[in-house]
Write an enzyme that holds these catalytic residues in place. Structure first.
Site, PDB file in Angstrom:
ATOM      1  CG  MET A   1      -1.418  -1.335   1.550  1.00  0.00           C
ATOM      2  SD  MET A   1      -2.725  -1.259   2.715  1.00  0.00           S
ATOM      3  CE  MET A   1      -1.819  -1.002   4.188  1.00  0.00           C
ATOM      4  CB  CYS A   2       2.880   2.900   1.780  1.00  0.00           C
ATOM      5  SG  CYS A   2       1.207   3.315   2.256  1.00  0.00           S
ATOM      6  N   GLY A   3       5.192   2.891  -0.152  1.00  0.00           N
ATOM      7  CA  GLY A   3       6.631   2.702  -0.169  1.00  0.00           C
ATOM      8  C   GLY A   3       7.244   3.683   0.810  1.00  0.00           C
ATOM      9  NE  ARG A  32       6.067  -1.086  -1.293  1.00  0.00           N
ATOM     10  CZ  ARG A  32       5.845  -2.394  -1.178  1.00  0.00           C
ATOM     11  NH1 ARG A  32       6.352  -3.233  -2.060  1.00  0.00           N
ATOM     12  NH2 ARG A  32       5.124  -2.868  -0.187  1.00  0.00           N
TER      13      ARG A  32
END
Lengths: 302, 227, 442
Positions: A1-3, A32
């Site tokens: 969901m994130c980087g 991401r």
């Protein structure tokens, strides 16, 4: 969901390159998190002065007259540097509270992104490359910094919902994962006096660490406490004025890679975020262990 | 002879010292000064200790006393000697409501008057009141003896079980299921003993006895208005 | 050729239904109101009207059997020197020796001990067997004070000041003469065979201001070691919880109207009190308003049947739950194997609720030695332990599916409601919406 990325410099000669190195790391993490991006840079401060990073949805209306508007509260000491939708207000520490209070009346649309002697925080909706360019991050120098690219889960795609979250002076946090007890924890922290700008679970984690540190713990101790009190999945990268910390939950599903050389400590959600760093070929590379606090500090390291 | 001045010493110190006594410590005398209406003074005594309290106390003085001899040189607040198991508690002044509530044994003596609900739900304790008692005294009293040298207030012995009530003065009214009963020789003997132990100078023959009519022991609709 | 006018078929009144008519005739014939146990039988909004959301992409679930999901709970952390540590958040509610046979009490103690949880005395005092078979025993301090004494107070692990019960908030107990055996009579200091009427109010205190002093006395007597619980029936949960806390409680026990083992008037059981579901949020709100949620623990009881109920109660803010009726069923109450005997008593397995009469074929709610000997306390204790284990596993399954490493991290936000009533009572959104009745904006 994130980087998420982070870079903590040990070698002072690298400091002019901090913004460029961190920008490159963050852009690599675009897949991401294409919704928004944010970065916190710990740069040079002015003795006795505080930097207040603010954001406005109507910068052309709010920023040009801001220095003058804040003059009564700051006794003419506030200086405003405009950077796109953000502005950094530099003001002697003695006037910082008065200026923060005045912001609410002179420019009610303005939101405070972060406050500290060294930290500046920039975040916006949009692709990381565009966000970074908009604020000229690549040209910034500093001692350490963290960054985040966001794919929103349960809260809104807004500037306020972007990371890093800063809930205390010179403190900020980026998070990859999903907390499962943030509603209860937010209610508890609110009762203890913490204020929240968003419904974001990561802001709760940031506020938790701020509250723990306010009670006298250092960053490492606060992160130890988080292992017991935060439920869910998380990899955190956290910055303080002189410190840099990493923590993964006990299950440690969310990816994390670290690299350390004599010159720096670096964190990336994926190895490819690290490949552009100088000397990466010979760096010590490892994946942080679950439920283990990693913590560096310029003051104690020296 | 330990002295606890409650104006400077925490209540906790007094009660934990009382609980720390060994069984053999039967000649120990505790003096308590400046109780100033403190609650829970000398509660949970479980050894044959003597406690002299100089002044008036608040709620639940000598609560659950088991073997102690407690004298209050003053008046006592609500629930004095509540649930007493054994021993003696003497109040030189007056007692507030619930004196001797649910007491199972021992002797409670009130030299002055006792307020309402004296001996409520008593379960074996003996209570002697030199003065008068207030309303609803001996409500649901199960066992033991309540002796009153003065008068009793309204609804004496309401919903009484097997406790015996002796009153020398007037009774304003009897509660549900409480009736006057015959004073037999064994009652006179019992009364004489209680009066002597309580230091009361009164003729047992001048008392009247009250007890349960036992009409409420098994539910019947014709007694429903008494419930 | 004949012609018949069409006739309407006989129609029974919804108001004067068969049950109502039968009760009117029974009352008219006997002159006694109906007394029974078994809790309310009317349909109420309950935990069944709530569902868990589970985790999928925005949240991640935990792996069952591998990834830790803590079930332990510590009760009495506020003031007590010796808080209680339970392995599971399901405790056994107070049921008296007298109401229950010695064998039944022993079975509850054995089952609870095997499961690492507590059991509770009842109106009638503590027996040596009960103390011996229960690792963790909560001693009830009731209006009647039957069997109350300082020795048992000191050998208890916690003290529960009972102000009310869900089956009869504001009412006292009633134990009919049939159940006053020699031993019960001796423990209660009552003549054998009489109806025992328990008081509804404590004899020596009334209201929160007095309660504070009563709690001080109990703490002083027990040297501040034991957690003090205060149990209230689900009546005015916000204020009752707040006042119990202000009076100094370490733990609040909140019993909704489905609380079932107390024998009392049918009219009381069916018409006084609030459903358990409606009681939890106001009580939690009170704790939160005082800044003491999780610091003063909340135990919820009344109609808890399975692990889903446990998880739902905890998601709404409870720290633990308590079971009474379900525990009796687990050890053998209302078992169909006694159907012929239930029929002979004019009832049927599953509906038998004359627990106060002492004729329980299962040997649980009786003092009749022949009936009581039917219950093997060892086997019955094992059944209770099995049942508690199943409930715990069920609750863990749900918590893991919602991504929690502890049952205590379940949140109201993990739930949605199937009905408007449940949405309003639990203050969780109606399924498919982000709204519940009473939420600001409407």
């Amino acid at each position: 969901m994130c980087g998420i990325v982070g870079l903590f410099l040990k070698d002072r000669t690298l400091e002019p390159e901090l913004g460029a190195l961190l920008s490159a790391m963050l852009v690599t993490m675009t897949d991401r998190g294409p919704d928004s991006a944010g970065i916190a840079i710990y740069g040079a401060g002015t003795d006795g002065a505080v930097k207040i990073t603010v954001q406005s949805p109507q910068p052309e209306a709010d920023f040009p007259g801001l220095e003058a508007a804040l003059a009564p509260a700051s006794e003419g000491t506030a200086r405003v540097a405009i950077k796109s939708t953000h502005a950094v207000i530099t003001v002697p520490a003695a006037h910082a509270e008065a200026v923060r209070a005045a912001l609410g009346t002179v420019a009610p649309a303005i939101r405070v992104m972060g406050v500290g002697e060294n930290v500046e925080i920039y975040k916006e909706v949009g692709l990381p490359r565009d966000v970074l360019a908009r604020f000229g991050i690549a040209a910034m120098a500093g001692t350490h910094g963290i960054g985040h690219t966001r794919m929103a889960t349960e809260s809104a795609v807004t500037t306020l919902g972007a990371h890093p979250f800063s809930t205390g002076p010179d403190q900020c946090l980026v998070h990859n994962g999903s907390l499962s007890n943030h509603n209860n924890l937010r209610r508890e922290l609110t009762r203890e006096g913490m204020r929240f700008e968003t419904e974001n679970d990561s802001e709760v984690a940031a506020a938790y660490l701020t509250a723990e540190m306010a009670s006298g713990k250092n960053l490492g101790e606060a992160l130890e406490g988080a292992l017991g009190d935060l439920d869910g999945f998380y990899t955190f990268v956290v910055g303080t004025r002189s410190g840099f910390g990493v923590l993964r939950d006990p299950i440690a599903c969310k990816p994390a890679v670290m690299a350390e050389t004599d010159r720096y400590v670096a964190f990336g959600s994926e190895y490819r975020a690290l490949v552009g760093l100088p000397g990466i070929e010979t760096a010590r590379i490892w994946e942080p262990e679950p439920a283990t606090v990693y913590f560096w500090d310029h003051r104690t390291a020296a | 002879m330990p002295v606890f001045d409650l104006s400077v010493t925490p209540l906790r110190d007094l009660n934990s010292a009382l609980h720390g006594l060994n069984d053999g410590a039967n000649d120990t005398v505790f003096e308590v000064t400046n109780p100033r209406g403190h609650h829970a003074v000398a509660v949970g005594i479980n050894a044959p200790v003597t406690v002299k309290v100089h002044g008036s106390v608040g709620y639940y003085c000598a609560g659950m006393n088991d073997g102690g001899n407690v004298t209050v040189h003053g008046s006592a607040g609500p629930g004095v000697a509540e649930n007493m198991m054994s021993g003696t508690v003497v109040i030189e002044g007056d007692a507030s409501q619930y004196a001797g509530a649910t007491g199972r044994g021992g002797l409670l003596v009130v030299k002055g008057n006792a307020a309402s609900r004296c001996g409520i739900s008593m379960k074996g304790i003996d209570i002697v009141v030199h003065g008068s008692i207030g309303h609803m005294s001996a409500f649901m009293a199960q066992a033991g003896n309540l002796v009153v040298l003065g008068d009793a207030g309204e609804a004496l012995g309401d919903s009484l079980y097997e406790a015996r009530l002796f009153v020398r003065g007037s009774v304003k009214s009897l509660g549900a299921d409480c009736i006057e009963k015959e004073m037999r020789p064994e009652h006179l003997a019992l009364l004489a003993d209680l009066l002597a132990r309580a230091g009361a100078d009164a003729d047992p023959a001048s008392f009247r006895r009250y007890g349960s009519a036992r009409r409420l022991y098994t539910f019947h609709i014709d007694n429903a208005d008494a419930y | 050729m004949s012609y018949h006018n069409p006739q309407t078929p006989p129609r029974k009144s919804a108001t004067f239904d068969d049950h109502t008519l039968a009760e009117i005739r029974r009352a008219a014939a006997t002159g006694i109101y109906d007394i029974r146990g078994g809790g309310t039988k009317r349909k109420l909004p309950h935990f069944d009207d709530l569902l868990f959301l589970g985790a999928s992409i925005s949240r991640y679930p935990l792996e069952g059997y591998r990834e830790r999901c803590d079930t332990s709970v510590t009760l009495g952390t506020r003031f007590a020197k010796k808080p209680i540590h339970l392995k599971i958040p399901i405790t056994i509610a107070g049921m008296s020796f007298g109401a229950l046979s010695a064998q039944a009490k022993e079975a509850l103690g054995r089952g609870a001990t095997l499961s690492g949880t507590s059991t509770t005395t009842g109106d009638g005092g503590m027996t040596d067997e009960e103390r011996g078979h229960s690792d963790i025993l909560v001693y009830q301090y009731l209006p009647s004070r039957y069997g109350m004494n300082p020795k048992d107070l000191r050998r208890a692990d916690a003290i529960e000041v009972v102000v009310g019960q869900g089956a009869k908030p504001g009412g006292g107990g009633m134990l009919l003469g049939q159940k006053i055996s020699d031993r019960v009579a001796e423990m209660r200091i009552l003549p054998k065979g009489i109806d025992q009427r328990s008081a509804c109010r404590h004899p020596d205190w009334t209201g929160p201001d007095d309660l504070e002093i009563k709690i001080l006395e109990l703490r002083e007597i027990t040297d501040w070691e034991k957690p003090i619980y205060v149990k209230v029936g689900g009546a005015r949960p916000y204020y009752d919880t707040a006042l119990a806390v202000k009076a100094g409680a370490d733990v609040v026990v909140l019993d909704g109207m489905q609380g079932g083992t107390a024998a009392t008037q049918d009219v009381f059981i069916e018409h006084v009190g609030q459903p358990t579901l409606a009681c939890i949020r106001p009580a939690v709100q009170a704790l939160q308003d005082l800044g003491l949620h999780r610091k003063v623990q909340l135990i919820v009881s009344g109609g808890i049947r399975n692990g889903a109920d446990v998880a739902k109660a905890m998601a709404l803010g409870a720290d633990a739950v308590s079971i009474g009726t379900a525990a009796l069923v687990a050890i053998g109450d209302n078992d169909p194997k006694w159907e012929a005997e239930y029929q002979a008593l004019g009832s049927t397995a599953g509906a038998y609720d004359d627990w106060h009469e002492g004729r329980d074929p299962a040997g649980i709610t009786t003092q009749d030695p022949a009936l009581a000997s039917r219950l093997d306390p060892v086997a019955a204790g094992r059944r209770l332990a099995n049942y508690l284990k199943v409930m715990t596993l069920e609750a863990q399954t749900i918590a893991r599916a919602c991504g929690h490493n502890s049952l205590h991290n379940l949140e109201p936000e993990d739930l949605c409601a199937l009905t408007m009533e449940a949405a309003a009572m639990a203050r969780v959104p109606l399924a498919g919406t982000d709204w519940y009745p009473g939420k600001s904006g409407f």
